[in-house]
Design a protein around this motif. Structure first.
Motif, PDB file in Angstrom:
ATOM      1  N   HIS A  12       0.794  -1.226   0.000  1.00 29.92           N
ATOM      2  CA  HIS A  12       0.000   0.000   0.000  1.00 29.92           C
ATOM      3  C   HIS A  12       0.831   1.283   0.000  1.00 29.92           C
ATOM      4  CE1 HIS A  12      -3.685  -2.261   0.397  1.00 29.92           C
ATOM      5  NE2 HIS A  12      -3.079  -2.986   1.308  1.00 29.92           N
ATOM      6  N   GLY A  13       2.148   1.146  -0.061  1.00 29.89           N
ATOM      7  CA  GLY A  13       2.990   2.333  -0.090  1.00 29.89           C
ATOM      8  C   GLY A  13       2.929   3.136   1.189  1.00 29.89           C
ATOM      9  N   ALA A  50       0.789   8.004   3.610  1.00 25.23           N
ATOM     10  CA  ALA A  50       0.055   7.883   2.348  1.00 25.23           C
ATOM     11  C   ALA A  50      -0.828   9.105   2.160  1.00 25.23           C
ATOM     12  CB  ALA A  50      -0.795   6.617   2.357  1.00 25.23           C
ATOM     13  N   SER A  51      -0.745   9.714   0.995  1.00 25.82           N
ATOM     14  CA  SER A  51      -1.569  10.892   0.759  1.00 25.82           C
ATOM     15  C   SER A  51      -2.821  10.548  -0.027  1.00 25.82           C
ATOM     16  CB  SER A  51      -0.766  11.958   0.018  1.00 25.82           C
ATOM     17  OG  SER A  51      -0.284  11.430  -1.197  1.00 25.82           O
ATOM     18  N   ASP A  52      -2.803   9.482  -0.775  1.00 26.17           N
ATOM     19  CA  ASP A  52      -3.925   9.078  -1.611  1.00 26.17           C
ATOM     20  C   ASP A  52      -4.989   8.368  -0.766  1.00 26.17           C
ATOM     21  OD1 ASP A  52      -4.912   6.465  -3.367  1.00 26.17           O
ATOM     22  OD2 ASP A  52      -4.974   8.374  -4.461  1.00 26.17           O
ATOM     23  N   ALA A  53      -6.229   8.846  -0.847  1.00 26.80           N
ATOM     24  CA  ALA A  53      -7.315   8.284  -0.030  1.00 26.80           C
ATOM     25  C   ALA A  53      -7.507   6.793  -0.303  1.00 26.80           C
ATOM     26  CB  ALA A  53      -8.615   9.040  -0.291  1.00 26.80           C
ATOM     27  N   GLY A  54      -7.349   6.379  -1.548  1.00 27.87           N
ATOM     28  CA  GLY A  54      -7.489   4.960  -1.879  1.00 27.87           C
ATOM     29  C   GLY A  54      -6.429   4.106  -1.215  1.00 27.87           C
ATOM     30  N   GLY A  58      -7.247   1.248   1.502  1.00 29.85           N
ATOM     31  CA  GLY A  58      -6.761  -0.113   1.282  1.00 29.85           C
ATOM     32  C   GLY A  58      -5.900  -0.615   2.424  1.00 29.85           C
ATOM     33  N   ALA A  59      -5.009   0.245   2.906  1.00 26.89           N
ATOM     34  CA  ALA A  59      -4.125  -0.150   4.001  1.00 26.89           C
ATOM     35  C   ALA A  59      -4.902  -0.368   5.295  1.00 26.89           C
ATOM     36  CB  ALA A  59      -3.043   0.899   4.197  1.00 26.89           C
ATOM     37  N   VAL A  60      -5.851   0.518   5.585  1.00 24.64           N
ATOM     38  CA  VAL A  60      -6.657   0.358   6.804  1.00 24.64           C
ATOM     39  C   VAL A  60      -7.482  -0.920   6.716  1.00 24.64           C
ATOM     40  CG1 VAL A  60      -8.604   1.316   8.109  1.00 24.64           C
ATOM     41  CG2 VAL A  60      -6.698   2.788   7.457  1.00 24.64           C
ATOM     42  N   LEU A  91     -12.478   8.589   6.947  1.00 20.95           N
ATOM     43  CA  LEU A  91     -12.931   8.122   5.634  1.00 20.95           C
ATOM     44  C   LEU A  91     -12.536   6.668   5.393  1.00 20.95           C
ATOM     45  CD1 LEU A  91     -12.096  11.284   3.497  1.00 20.95           C
ATOM     46  CD2 LEU A  91     -14.367  10.467   4.180  1.00 20.95           C
ATOM     47  N   ALA A  92     -11.345   6.298   5.824  1.00 24.63           N
ATOM     48  CA  ALA A  92     -10.855   4.936   5.576  1.00 24.63           C
ATOM     49  C   ALA A  92     -11.608   3.888   6.384  1.00 24.63           C
ATOM     50  CB  ALA A  92      -9.359   4.866   5.883  1.00 24.63           C
ATOM     51  N   LEU A  93     -11.972   4.215   7.627  1.00 20.48           N
ATOM     52  CA  LEU A  93     -12.668   3.217   8.448  1.00 20.48           C
ATOM     53  C   LEU A  93     -14.066   2.930   7.915  1.00 20.48           C
ATOM     54  CD1 LEU A  93     -11.691   4.107  12.119  1.00 20.48           C
ATOM     55  CD2 LEU A  93     -11.104   2.035  10.846  1.00 20.48           C
ATOM     56  N   GLY A  94     -14.751   3.963   7.451  1.00 19.20           N
ATOM     57  CA  GLY A  94     -16.082   3.758   6.883  1.00 19.20           C
ATOM     58  C   GLY A  94     -16.937   2.847   7.743  1.00 19.20           C
TER      59      GLY A  94
END
Length: 195
Positions: A12-13, A50-54, A58-60, A91-94
């Motif tokens: 995931h960088g 990571a700056s990209d939301a995707g 993905g990492a979370v 946003l990542a946890l959703g």
């Protein structure tokens, strides 16, 4: 765990470090919660690198899938961009919020500032509650006095616990004197010392 962290980092960088809260049990299986934390600045590594939301999402998701269930964040992570990590993690946890233990902090010592930070953090993290809410980086007895005084941050945090908007109360501290004073005055569930 180290292999999983390396795989998450590569896939995931992002930079991920896994720490154990308790030692392995007698049959060698680890029965501990894992903490994803930054190698840089103490905030959640997934969010800082990571700056990209995707990539963050993905990492979370992969971290949660692999058993990471403790996320610790604060409004000042990273330094210089108030709320950045909170927004990304929210946003990542959703829909996975119920699967994790979410810890957050306030740097404010007065009630008005602590109430503002509490509400802003809830909004940025897209949640209605914290599992642990902490007084962050308490270093001096003067700060302890401000937190505990009438109109201090303790009033807000205790009220929010009574309202059910935080399950546990904690503090990150920088001296034994500060830790003891807060523990004697407040029903703390957690005390963290930086190492």
């Amino acid at each position: 765990a180290e292999v999983a962290a390396a795989e998450l980092s590569k896939a995931h960088g992002v930079t991920v470090k896994i720490d154990w809260l308790t030692p392995p049990n007698e049959d060698g299986a680890v029965q501990a919660q894992r903490i994803a934390e930054a190698v840089n600045s103490g905030a959640n590594a997934i969010l800082l690198s990571a700056s990209d939301a995707g990539k963050v999402r993905g990492a979370v998701n992969e971290a949660v899938d692999r058993g990471v269930n403790y996320f610790d964040v604060g409004p000042t992570y990273p330094t210089g961009d108030i709320g950045l990590c909170e927004r990304k993690l929210g946003l990542a946890l959703g829909g996975r919020r119920k699967e994790v233990f979410l810890a957050c902090k306030t740097t404010e010592r007065g009630a008005a500032g602590a109430a503002r930070e509490f509400e802003e953090s809830l909004q940025r993290l897209c949640t209605d509650r914290f599992d642990l809410y902490q007084f962050h980086g308490v270093a001096t007895m003067k700060e302890v006095e401000a937190i505990l005084s009438p109109g201090g941050a303790a009033e807000v945090v205790i009220r929010e616990k009574q309202r059910g908007r935080c399950r546990y109360i904690g503090a990150s501290v920088h001296s034994e004197e500060v830790a003891m004073a807060l523990m004697e005055a407040l029903p703390l569930d957690s005390v963290l010392f930086p190492v």
